[in-house]
Design a protein around this motif. Structure first.
Motif, PDB file in Angstrom:
ATOM      1  N   GLN A   1       0.829  -1.204   0.000  1.00 57.59           N
ATOM      2  CA  GLN A   1       0.000   0.000   0.000  1.00 57.59           C
ATOM      3  C   GLN A   1       0.866   1.257   0.000  1.00 57.59           C
ATOM      4  O   GLN A   1       0.624   2.202  -0.767  1.00 57.59           O
ATOM      5  CB  GLN A   1      -0.921  -0.008   1.221  1.00 57.59           C
ATOM      6  N   VAL A   2       1.890   1.255   0.851  1.00 52.52           N
ATOM      7  CA  VAL A   2       2.775   2.422   0.942  1.00 52.52           C
ATOM      8  C   VAL A   2       3.548   2.616  -0.360  1.00 52.52           C
ATOM      9  O   VAL A   2       3.754   3.748  -0.817  1.00 52.52           O
ATOM     10  CB  VAL A   2       3.735   2.269   2.137  1.00 52.52           C
TER      11      VAL A   2
ATOM     12  N   LEU B   1       1.054  15.289   1.911  1.00 47.67           N
ATOM     13  CA  LEU B   1       0.006  14.829   1.011  1.00 47.67           C
ATOM     14  C   LEU B   1      -0.908  13.823   1.696  1.00 47.67           C
ATOM     15  O   LEU B   1      -0.465  13.024   2.525  1.00 47.67           O
ATOM     16  CB  LEU B   1       0.612  14.167  -0.235  1.00 47.67           C
ATOM     17  N   GLN B   2      -2.167  13.864   1.317  1.00 44.81           N
ATOM     18  CA  GLN B   2      -3.127  12.852   1.745  1.00 44.81           C
ATOM     19  C   GLN B   2      -3.623  12.124   0.504  1.00 44.81           C
ATOM     20  O   GLN B   2      -4.141  12.746  -0.425  1.00 44.81           O
ATOM     21  CB  GLN B   2      -4.299  13.479   2.495  1.00 44.81           C
ATOM     22  N   LEU B   3      -3.459  10.803   0.511  1.00 39.20           N
ATOM     23  CA  LEU B   3      -3.846   9.995  -0.639  1.00 39.20           C
ATOM     24  C   LEU B   3      -5.011   9.097  -0.248  1.00 39.20           C
ATOM     25  O   LEU B   3      -4.900   8.304   0.699  1.00 39.20           O
ATOM     26  CB  LEU B   3      -2.670   9.150  -1.131  1.00 39.20           C
TER      27      LEU B   3
ATOM     28  N   GLY C   1     -11.193   2.938   0.140  1.00 36.14           N
ATOM     29  CA  GLY C   1     -11.374   3.551   1.451  1.00 36.14           C
ATOM     30  C   GLY C   1     -10.090   3.773   2.229  1.00 36.14           C
ATOM     31  O   GLY C   1     -10.093   4.451   3.258  1.00 36.14           O
ATOM     32  N   LEU C   2      -8.982   3.199   1.761  1.00 41.39           N
ATOM     33  CA  LEU C   2      -7.703   3.408   2.429  1.00 41.39           C
ATOM     34  C   LEU C   2      -7.256   4.859   2.256  1.00 41.39           C
ATOM     35  O   LEU C   2      -7.309   5.409   1.154  1.00 41.39           O
ATOM     36  CB  LEU C   2      -6.641   2.478   1.838  1.00 41.39           C
ATOM     37  N   VAL C   3      -6.813   5.474   3.363  1.00 41.71           N
ATOM     38  CA  VAL C   3      -6.292   6.838   3.327  1.00 41.71           C
ATOM     39  C   VAL C   3      -4.898   6.834   3.944  1.00 41.71           C
ATOM     40  O   VAL C   3      -4.705   6.352   5.063  1.00 41.71           O
ATOM     41  CB  VAL C   3      -7.200   7.822   4.094  1.00 41.71           C
ATOM     42  N   LEU C   4      -3.938   7.359   3.216  1.00 40.16           N
ATOM     43  CA  LEU C   4      -2.560   7.430   3.692  1.00 40.16           C
ATOM     44  C   LEU C   4      -2.119   8.886   3.738  1.00 40.16           C
ATOM     45  O   LEU C   4      -2.288   9.625   2.764  1.00 40.16           O
ATOM     46  CB  LEU C   4      -1.622   6.639   2.776  1.00 40.16           C
TER      47      LEU C   4
END
Length: 277
Positions: free
Chosen positions: A46-47, A169-171, A176-179
């Motif tokens: 994911q990262v 930054l917000q991705l 629904g995943l938010v990083l």
């Protein structure tokens, strides 16, 4: 004789219990370690996808600035006709707006939408600070919010353009995943900066970043071998990042120069293949 036999049988019984107990404990430890490693692998995937997205965005931002200010007489542009570029100046400050509308495919294949605002002042002592903010911006169906500040050097010690990039930054991914990504990277532009074309641009990237997920994990990464980014490839083609997660460590290796969507994550001596898209 019977007493000796009884003691021998009893000893064997006790040994069996102890051995079985130890075996179960060891099996439990192995199972726990494997489970932890697999979680590490999934989170690293994911990262890494967020990493590819954020670096793609930064690459686009730097290219936009370079095309406007540094690539006079360029032969082609990263930006097609579906991008509306507006430039204005006031009191020595330049304002640039890139409007991608509801969807625009860049020449490198990335599909973007929304607006990017770029602001910068005059060059001072061979350097310039550039600020970027994103409005309703998406990159390949990933919502990207926030912005970046770039300290731009026209020539570093090697005679190459170099940018120190701080991103916040917000991705937000479709599932629904938010990083949340925060970090500082140094990008040295080592090839293609005077060619007038974006196609031969190559950067070496170093630095660190921290990624926090809305599912509760935190990944810290530091580049231990410079990441090579080529403009025509959507992924890093080489380089290594050391990753720390909840006290556990691993390394992410992007390969030997081939443009592919594969990286190798090594955790506790075991290699896992990470697909970057």
């Amino acid at each position: 004789m019977k007493k000796s036999l009884f003691i021998s049988v009893l000893s064997l019984f006790v040994f069996s219990i102890v051995f079985t107990s130890c075996s179960k404990d060891e099996a439990g430890d192995i199972e726990t370690n494997n489970s932890t490693d697999l979680v590490f692998v999934e989170e690293s995937k994911q990262v890494s996808q967020a990493e590819a997205t954020s670096d793609g965005v930064v690459n686009m931002l730097e290219t936009a600035y370079a095309e406007i200010e540094e690539n006079a007489g360029r032969s082609n542009s990263l930006f097609p006709d579906c991008v509306t570029i507006t430039i204005s100046s006031e009191n020595g400050v330049t304002f640039v707006t890139l409007d991608f509308g509801f969807g625009c495919t860049l020449q490198n294949g990335a599909v973007v939408s929304g607006i990017v605002n770029i602001t910068y002042g005059p060059i001072q002592n061979g350097t310039r600070t550039i600020t970027y903010t994103l409005e309703n911006f998406t990159w390949n169906d990933i919502d990207v919010g926030g912005g970046a500040t770039i300290f731009r050097e026209l020539n570093n010690a090697n005679g190459n353009p170099q940018s120190t990039v701080h991103v916040d930054l917000q991705l937000s991914f479709p599932g629904g995943l938010v990083l949340q990504k925060d970090g500082t990277r140094v990008r040295e532009w080592i090839e293609g900066f005077h060619s007038g074309s974006w196609l031969d641009n190559v950067w070496l990237v170093t630095g660190n970043r921290e990624v926090v997920s809305n599912t509760g994990y935190t990944h810290y990464g530091i580049v231990t071998e410079a990441l090579r980014r080529e403009a025509t490839c959507p992924y890093f083609v080489s380089g290594i990042i050391e990753i720390t997660r909840n006290g556990n460590q691993g390394t992410l290796d992007f390969g030997n120069g081939d443009c592919d969507n594969i990286a190798i994550l090594t955790v506790n001596g075991v290699e896992y293949t990470i697909y970057l898209d």
